[in-house]
Design an enzyme around this catalytic site. Structure first.
Site, PDB file in Angstrom:
ATOM      1  N   ASN A 242      14.757  80.747  58.598  1.00  0.00           N
ATOM      2  CA  ASN A 242      15.243  80.377  59.928  1.00  0.00           C
ATOM      3  C   ASN A 242      14.970  81.565  60.850  1.00  0.00           C
ATOM      4  O   ASN A 242      15.669  82.570  60.797  1.00  0.00           O
ATOM      5  CB  ASN A 242      16.753  80.082  59.820  1.00  0.00           C
ATOM      6  N   TRP A 243      13.939  81.416  61.668  1.00  0.00           N
ATOM      7  CA  TRP A 243      13.530  82.548  62.509  1.00  0.00           C
ATOM      8  C   TRP A 243      14.423  82.697  63.745  1.00  0.00           C
ATOM      9  O   TRP A 243      14.273  83.626  64.515  1.00  0.00           O
ATOM     10  CB  TRP A 243      12.048  82.416  62.905  1.00  0.00           C
ATOM     11  N   LYS A 244      15.314  81.754  63.965  1.00  0.00           N
ATOM     12  CA  LYS A 244      16.263  81.806  65.093  1.00  0.00           C
ATOM     13  C   LYS A 244      15.516  82.107  66.400  1.00  0.00           C
ATOM     14  O   LYS A 244      14.382  81.680  66.554  1.00  0.00           O
ATOM     15  CB  LYS A 244      17.376  82.817  64.797  1.00  0.00           C
TER      16      LYS A 244
ATOM     17  N   HIS B 298      23.917  74.293  62.289  1.00  0.00           N
ATOM     18  CA  HIS B 298      23.972  75.724  61.951  1.00  0.00           C
ATOM     19  C   HIS B 298      25.213  76.327  62.606  1.00  0.00           C
ATOM     20  O   HIS B 298      25.621  75.910  63.690  1.00  0.00           O
ATOM     21  CB  HIS B 298      22.704  76.426  62.451  1.00  0.00           C
TER      22      HIS B 298
ATOM     23  N   GLU C 100      25.677  78.928  64.242  1.00  0.00           N
ATOM     24  CA  GLU C 100      25.490  79.414  65.621  1.00  0.00           C
ATOM     25  C   GLU C 100      25.507  78.250  66.613  1.00  0.00           C
ATOM     26  O   GLU C 100      25.974  78.384  67.736  1.00  0.00           O
ATOM     27  CB  GLU C 100      24.180  80.225  65.705  1.00  0.00           C
TER      28      GLU C 100
ATOM     29  N   GLU D  40      26.658  77.985  54.246  1.00  0.00           N
ATOM     30  CA  GLU D  40      26.524  79.297  54.860  1.00  0.00           C
ATOM     31  C   GLU D  40      27.888  79.775  55.340  1.00  0.00           C
ATOM     32  O   GLU D  40      28.334  79.393  56.439  1.00  0.00           O
ATOM     33  CB  GLU D  40      25.573  79.227  56.060  1.00  0.00           C
TER      34      GLU D  40
ATOM     35  N   GLY E 196      24.141  87.222  58.971  1.00  0.00           N
ATOM     36  CA  GLY E 196      23.681  88.341  59.790  1.00  0.00           C
ATOM     37  C   GLY E 196      24.582  89.564  59.713  1.00  0.00           C
ATOM     38  O   GLY E 196      24.472  90.485  60.517  1.00  0.00           O
TER      39      GLY E 196
ATOM     40  N   SER F 101      22.925  86.413  54.702  1.00  0.00           N
ATOM     41  CA  SER F 101      22.466  87.727  54.223  1.00  0.00           C
ATOM     42  C   SER F 101      21.768  87.676  52.864  1.00  0.00           C
ATOM     43  O   SER F 101      21.937  88.580  52.047  1.00  0.00           O
ATOM     44  CB  SER F 101      23.635  88.721  54.209  1.00  0.00           C
TER      45      SER F 101
ATOM     46  N   GLY G  33      17.820  84.021  57.158  1.00  0.00           N
ATOM     47  CA  GLY G  33      17.632  84.405  58.557  1.00  0.00           C
ATOM     48  C   GLY G  33      16.852  85.704  58.642  1.00  0.00           C
ATOM     49  O   GLY G  33      15.632  85.728  58.533  1.00  0.00           O
ATOM     50  N   GLY G  34      17.570  86.810  58.799  1.00  0.00           N
ATOM     51  CA  GLY G  34      16.958  88.123  59.033  1.00  0.00           C
ATOM     52  C   GLY G  34      15.811  88.461  58.090  1.00  0.00           C
ATOM     53  O   GLY G  34      14.747  88.914  58.539  1.00  0.00           O
TER      54      GLY G  34
HETATM   55  P1  PGA Z   1      21.000  85.705  57.709  1.00  0.00           P
HETATM   56  O1  PGA Z   1      21.052  84.272  58.408  1.00  0.00           O
HETATM   57  O2  PGA Z   1      20.131  85.566  56.481  1.00  0.00           O
HETATM   58  O3  PGA Z   1      20.406  86.634  58.732  1.00  0.00           O
HETATM   59  O4  PGA Z   1      22.396  86.073  57.350  1.00  0.00           O
HETATM   60  C1  PGA Z   1      21.156  83.095  57.655  1.00  0.00           C
HETATM   61  C2  PGA Z   1      21.232  81.904  58.576  1.00  0.00           C
HETATM   62  O5  PGA Z   1      21.894  81.995  59.617  1.00  0.00           O
HETATM   63  O6  PGA Z   1      20.642  80.835  58.311  1.00  0.00           O
END
Ligand code: PGA
Length: 253
Positions: free
Chosen positions: A11-13, A97, A99, A169, A175, A215, A236-237
């Site tokens: 997930n490149w957000k 998600h 967010e 999640e 994050g 994470s 994500g990251g």
């Molecule tokens: P993260 O994000 O790996 O940076 O914690 C995961 C996500 O939000 O899908």
């Protein structure tokens, strides 16, 4: 051993220009050219979807949206619909998600509408569920997660249920560098599968992939992915460079 094929989705957000996103897609395509057990998907920002699709041509890496509006078209300024995701080559789309839920106010009800919009157009939803830190500390993790699951999947046709992907999640792990321990994550995944068995049936629940997210990185991927009910990762990251993403995919097999 489960027959579920692991899925690792990046997930490149809200990151990367078109140029940066296509460069990463090309890099991944090159490094992941050999056939593998794990399936891989990437979710770039909407403006990069078409170019990333082109960069991935000839590879098995799937394309995913990060969100979708529930109406197909019309006066919905700023939104992107399921037919448009299909048009650009997406086979997956993330919905609900944390967010989206916590920054943009997505509710269980409209998450469910998004799920149905995707289904109507043959796009596989990756439905995210997860508790916030206060909820975990108050012992409400399963109430929250299983509630989001049931409402997000309301009226989901059982004939198509085996394809849906669930991502657990924990919000406090996204994050933050904090990860749920493999056994804590497994406990929630097992409960999710149990509830899927009630919503659909045991056989269907046994076929549905449940990803862990929060994470995930090379150093913890193997332990998380070796848990009985963890069928992949939503990253994500660590999905933002091939050097950090590829080892996670390798850990998935
Ligand atoms: P993260 O994000 O790996 O940076 O914690 C995961 C996500 O939000 O899908």
């Amino acid at each position: 051993m489960s027959a579920r094929r692991p899925l690792v989705a990046g997930n490149w957000k809200l990151n990367k220009t078109v140029k940066e996103a296509t460069a990463l897609a090309r890099d991944l395509k090159g490094r992941l050219a050999a056939a593998r057990n794990a399936e891989v998907a990437v979710a770039p920002v909407f403006t990069s979807l078409a170019s990333v699709k082109e960069a991935l041509a000839g590879s098995a890496i799937a394309l995913s949206g990060q969100n979708v509006h529930f109406e197909d078209q019309g006066a919905f300024t700023g939104e992107v619909s399921a037919p448009l995701l299909v048009d650009v080559g997406c086979t997956y789309c993330i919905v609900g998600h944390s967010e989206r839920r916590h920054v943009f106010g997505d509710t269980d009800e409209n998450v469910n509408k998004r799920v149905h919009a995707l289904l109507n157009h043959g796009v596989t939803p990756i439905l995210c569920v997860g508790e916030q830190l206060e909820e975990r500390e108050a012992g409400k993790t399963l109430d929250v997660v299983l509630g989001q699951l049931a409402l997000g999947l309301a009226n989901y046709p059982s004939a198509k249920a085996k394809e849906v992907v669930i991502a657990y999640e924990p919000v406090w792990a996204i994050g933050t560098g904090r990860t749920a321990s493999p056994s804590d994550a497994q406990e929630v995944h097992e409960a999710i599968r149990g509830r899927l068995g009630e919503i659909f049936d045991t056989e269907t629940a046994g076929a549905i992939r449940i990803l862990y997210g929060g994470s995930v990185k090379a150093s913890n991927a193997k332990d998380l992915l070796s848990q009985a009910d963890i069928d992949g990762a939503l990253v994500g990251g660590a999905s933002l460079t091939a050097d950090t993403f590829v080892p996670i995919i390798e850990a998935a097999g």
